[in-house]
Each structure stands twice: as C-alpha cells, then as structure tokens.
Design a protein around this motif. Structure first.
Motif, PDB file in Angstrom:
ATOM      1  N   ASN A 152       0.840  -1.533  -0.198  1.00 35.80           N
ATOM      2  CA  ASN A 152      -0.238   0.024   0.012  1.00 35.80           C
ATOM      3  C   ASN A 152       0.743   1.639  -0.373  1.00 35.80           C
ATOM      4  OD1 ASN A 152       0.249  -0.282   2.356  1.00 35.80           O
ATOM      5  ND2 ASN A 152      -1.028  -0.187   3.837  1.00 35.80           N
ATOM      6  N   ILE A 153       1.855   1.128   0.205  1.00 32.32           N
ATOM      7  CA  ILE A 153       2.679   2.561   0.184  1.00 32.32           C
ATOM      8  C   ILE A 153       3.188   2.722  -0.842  1.00 32.32           C
ATOM      9  CG2 ILE A 153       4.977   3.910   1.625  1.00 32.32           C
ATOM     10  CD1 ILE A 153       4.083   1.810   3.793  1.00 32.32           C
ATOM     11  N   PHE A 154       3.624   1.498  -1.505  1.00 27.12           N
ATOM     12  CA  PHE A 154       4.470   1.551  -2.843  1.00 27.12           C
ATOM     13  C   PHE A 154       2.596   2.141  -3.907  1.00 27.12           C
ATOM     14  CE2 PHE A 154       6.961  -1.655  -1.865  1.00 27.12           C
ATOM     15  CZ  PHE A 154       8.763  -1.370  -2.617  1.00 27.12           C
ATOM     16  N   HIS A 155       1.671   1.788  -3.150  1.00 23.34           N
ATOM     17  CA  HIS A 155       1.251   2.332  -4.264  1.00 23.34           C
ATOM     18  C   HIS A 155       0.383   4.047  -3.889  1.00 23.34           C
ATOM     19  CE1 HIS A 155      -3.749   3.536  -4.532  1.00 23.34           C
ATOM     20  NE2 HIS A 155      -3.341   2.540  -5.581  1.00 23.34           N
ATOM     21  N   ASN A 156       0.186   4.431  -2.985  1.00 20.57           N
ATOM     22  CA  ASN A 156       0.523   6.040  -2.177  1.00 20.57           C
ATOM     23  C   ASN A 156       1.560   6.374  -3.400  1.00 20.57           C
ATOM     24  OD1 ASN A 156      -1.703   5.396  -0.812  1.00 20.57           O
ATOM     25  ND2 ASN A 156      -0.875   5.104   1.046  1.00 20.57           N
ATOM     26  N   ARG A 157       3.195   5.183  -3.234  1.00 16.11           N
ATOM     27  CA  ARG A 157       3.982   6.974  -3.548  1.00 16.11           C
ATOM     28  C   ARG A 157       3.863   6.699  -4.953  1.00 16.11           C
ATOM     29  NH1 ARG A 157       9.771   5.155  -2.614  1.00 16.11           N
ATOM     30  NH2 ARG A 157       8.893   3.524  -3.925  1.00 16.11           N
ATOM     31  N   GLY A 158       3.241   5.445  -5.477  1.00 18.00           N
ATOM     32  CA  GLY A 158       2.776   6.083  -6.995  1.00 18.00           C
ATOM     33  C   GLY A 158       2.102   6.693  -7.834  1.00 18.00           C
ATOM     34  N   LEU A 159       0.934   7.157  -6.722  1.00 18.76           N
ATOM     35  CA  LEU A 159      -0.180   8.313  -6.444  1.00 18.76           C
ATOM     36  C   LEU A 159       0.739   9.468  -6.980  1.00 18.76           C
ATOM     37  CD1 LEU A 159      -3.467   6.774  -5.464  1.00 18.76           C
ATOM     38  CD2 LEU A 159      -3.146   6.935  -7.342  1.00 18.76           C
ATOM     39  N   SER A 170       6.499   6.459 -10.995  1.00 14.52           N
ATOM     40  CA  SER A 170       4.772   6.546 -10.598  1.00 14.52           C
ATOM     41  C   SER A 170       4.423   4.623 -11.147  1.00 14.52           C
ATOM     42  CB  SER A 170       4.031   7.053 -11.545  1.00 14.52           C
ATOM     43  OG  SER A 170       2.897   6.401 -11.691  1.00 14.52           O
ATOM     44  N   ASN A 171       5.104   4.203 -12.372  1.00 16.23           N
ATOM     45  CA  ASN A 171       4.738   2.596 -13.058  1.00 16.23           C
ATOM     46  C   ASN A 171       5.766   1.645 -11.843  1.00 16.23           C
ATOM     47  OD1 ASN A 171       3.362   0.940 -15.181  1.00 16.23           O
ATOM     48  ND2 ASN A 171       5.486   0.980 -16.166  1.00 16.23           N
ATOM     49  N   SER A 172       6.925   1.856 -11.630  1.00 11.70           N
ATOM     50  CA  SER A 172       7.114   1.459 -11.226  1.00 11.70           C
ATOM     51  C   SER A 172       6.588   0.627  -9.949  1.00 11.70           C
ATOM     52  CB  SER A 172       9.332   1.723 -10.647  1.00 11.70           C
ATOM     53  OG  SER A 172      10.282   0.427 -10.120  1.00 11.70           O
ATOM     54  N   ASP A 173       6.084   1.761  -8.729  1.00 14.14           N
ATOM     55  CA  ASP A 173       6.100   1.564  -7.261  1.00 14.14           C
ATOM     56  C   ASP A 173       4.270   0.922  -7.796  1.00 14.14           C
ATOM     57  OD1 ASP A 173       7.606   2.768  -6.260  1.00 14.14           O
ATOM     58  OD2 ASP A 173       6.941   4.349  -5.521  1.00 14.14           O
ATOM     59  N   TYR A 174       3.456   1.252  -9.072  1.00 10.98           N
ATOM     60  CA  TYR A 174       2.448   0.110  -9.416  1.00 10.98           C
ATOM     61  C   TYR A 174       3.213  -0.511  -9.376  1.00 10.98           C
ATOM     62  CZ  TYR A 174      -0.537   4.681 -10.297  1.00 10.98           C
ATOM     63  OH  TYR A 174      -0.971   5.738  -9.789  1.00 10.98           O
ATOM     64  N   LYS A 175       3.604  -0.952 -10.400  1.00 12.29           N
ATOM     65  CA  LYS A 175       3.655  -2.850 -10.663  1.00 12.29           C
ATOM     66  C   LYS A 175       4.615  -3.389  -9.203  1.00 12.29           C
ATOM     67  CE  LYS A 175       5.175  -2.315 -14.897  1.00 12.29           C
ATOM     68  NZ  LYS A 175       6.591  -2.311 -16.142  1.00 12.29           N
ATOM     69  N   ARG A 180       3.491  -7.325  -4.693  1.00 14.28           N
ATOM     70  CA  ARG A 180       3.193  -7.878  -3.324  1.00 14.28           C
ATOM     71  C   ARG A 180       2.043  -7.903  -2.974  1.00 14.28           C
ATOM     72  NH1 ARG A 180       7.900  -5.638  -1.070  1.00 14.28           N
ATOM     73  NH2 ARG A 180       9.580  -5.251  -1.632  1.00 14.28           N
ATOM     74  N   ASN A 181       0.967  -7.568  -3.627  1.00 13.86           N
ATOM     75  CA  ASN A 181      -0.263  -7.281  -3.423  1.00 13.86           C
ATOM     76  C   ASN A 181      -1.350  -7.997  -4.498  1.00 13.86           C
ATOM     77  OD1 ASN A 181      -3.075  -7.935  -2.414  1.00 13.86           O
ATOM     78  ND2 ASN A 181      -3.260  -6.172  -1.249  1.00 13.86           N
ATOM     79  N   PRO A 182      -1.340  -8.817  -5.639  1.00 12.36           N
ATOM     80  CA  PRO A 182      -1.781  -9.049  -6.649  1.00 12.36           C
ATOM     81  C   PRO A 182      -2.896  -9.060  -6.587  1.00 12.36           C
ATOM     82  CG  PRO A 182      -0.328 -10.930  -5.904  1.00 12.36           C
ATOM     83  CD  PRO A 182      -0.596 -10.513  -4.837  1.00 12.36           C
ATOM     84  N   ASP A 183      -4.216  -8.736  -5.460  1.00  7.33           N
ATOM     85  CA  ASP A 183      -5.344  -8.598  -5.719  1.00  7.33           C
ATOM     86  C   ASP A 183      -5.906  -7.625  -5.546  1.00  7.33           C
ATOM     87  OD1 ASP A 183      -5.988 -11.174  -4.830  1.00  7.33           O
ATOM     88  OD2 ASP A 183      -5.701 -11.943  -2.634  1.00  7.33           O
TER      89      ASP A 183
END
Length: 183
Positions: A152-159, A170-175, A180-183
């Motif tokens: 979730n931190i990677f997701h937030n930083r990606g945003l 951004s793309n790297s953090d989303y990936k 880490r959480n495919p769901d």
C-alpha cells in the motif's frame, strides 16, 4: 461467580473490551469500554481502545473525541498516531500533521521505535499527499518503505509520483504494489 474485590469491575470491562478489539469485535468493544469508562473515567487506555474501535468502523469523529480524552488524561504516542489517522480519513490533513509531529517527538528509544516511525512516516506521507505536497509525500512514503516495504505504501507513493508526472517511478511503484498484493 463471586466478584473478586481485588479486581475492580472497571478492569473486567476494560479487559473484555481490549480482548474484543483483538478479535475485531469493535461494536462489542465500544459497549464494554463505555461501561469501563462510566466506572473509571480517568483510565486513558479505555478511551484509547474505544477510539481504536470507533476508528476501525469508520466513526472518525467519535474516535477523535476518544483519543482527545485519552491525551487529556495522559499524553501518549499511540493516541496521537491514531487521532492523526482519523484526521487523515476525514481529510483534515493539517490536524493530522500536527498530531503526527507530536507523536514523533514522543516515540520511545526502544524496540518499538521503528514500528512507530513507520506509522508516522506513512501517515504523514498520506497527509502531504492530501495537501497536494507531492514531493514531501514521496519523501515520507520513501522513509516508511525503508522500514517496512508494504504494497500500500508503494501504491500511495506511485500516486504521488503520478501527480509529479514522474511516469517511470509511478509505474515502477504500481508494479511493485501489484507484485506484493496481486489482489
């Protein structure tokens, strides 16, 4: 069952409420912690745990009131962090930052320090994101990732990187978040 005079009634309710929190039975926790508070109104932990239960079910204003009462009785890092999270949920980001800054000053130098720092950095990153201060958000989220690199931190930083128009990061953090959480 005989009542033990050495174990006060408020403590029975408190212990049951704390156990309900552990079981994620938040409504039950609120009910018994309210009984504990009616008997012993100066136990900051009863207010803290009731605030935690309220926050978990989305009653952020009630949670803020409970954490505030806890802090009036005794200043503590947990109530500042949790109240900061509730302020973030209500999009009152400046108040969240005030609480998280107070929390950071109170973090003990012991085995729990890293866990507290993670919470503070993560939620400061969220608050700065909400204030559209994306560079500062990235900075705090990066500090949180160094401690515990959860999806979730990677997701937030990606945003935040997205709004900074740094598409590669951004793309790297989303990936990484998806890995880490495919769901």
């Amino acid at each position: 069952m005989k009542e033990n005079p050495d174990y006060p009634k408020w403590k029975l309710f408190f212990d049951l409420g704390k156990r309900n929190i552990e079981l994620r039975e938040n409504e039950s926790a609120i009910n018994v912690l309210t009984k504990s508070i009616k008997i012993k109104q100066d136990n900051e932990e009863s207010f803290f745990y009731r605030g935690l239960a309220n926050r978990r079910i989305g009653r952020h204003r009630e949670a803020i009131n409970d954490f505030t009462k806890s802090l009036e009785i005794e200043e503590n890092v947990n109530s500042y962090i949790e109240r900061g999270k509730s302020y973030n949920s209500l999009k009152i980001y400046k108040n969240a930052l005030i609480d998280l800054n107070f929390a950071y000053k109170l973090i003990p130098f012991n085995y729990l320090r890293e866990s507290y720092e993670y919470d503070v950095f993560h939620h400061k990153g969220i608050a700065y994101y909400g204030l559209k201060k994306y560079i500062t958000s990235v900075s705090y989220l990066s500090k949180a990732i160094k401690i515990k690199n959860e999806w979730n931190i990677f997701h937030n930083r990606g945003l935040a990187y997205f709004y900074l128009e740094n598409w590669q990061k951004s793309n790297s953090d989303y990936k990484e978040a998806i890995k880490r959480n495919p769901d």
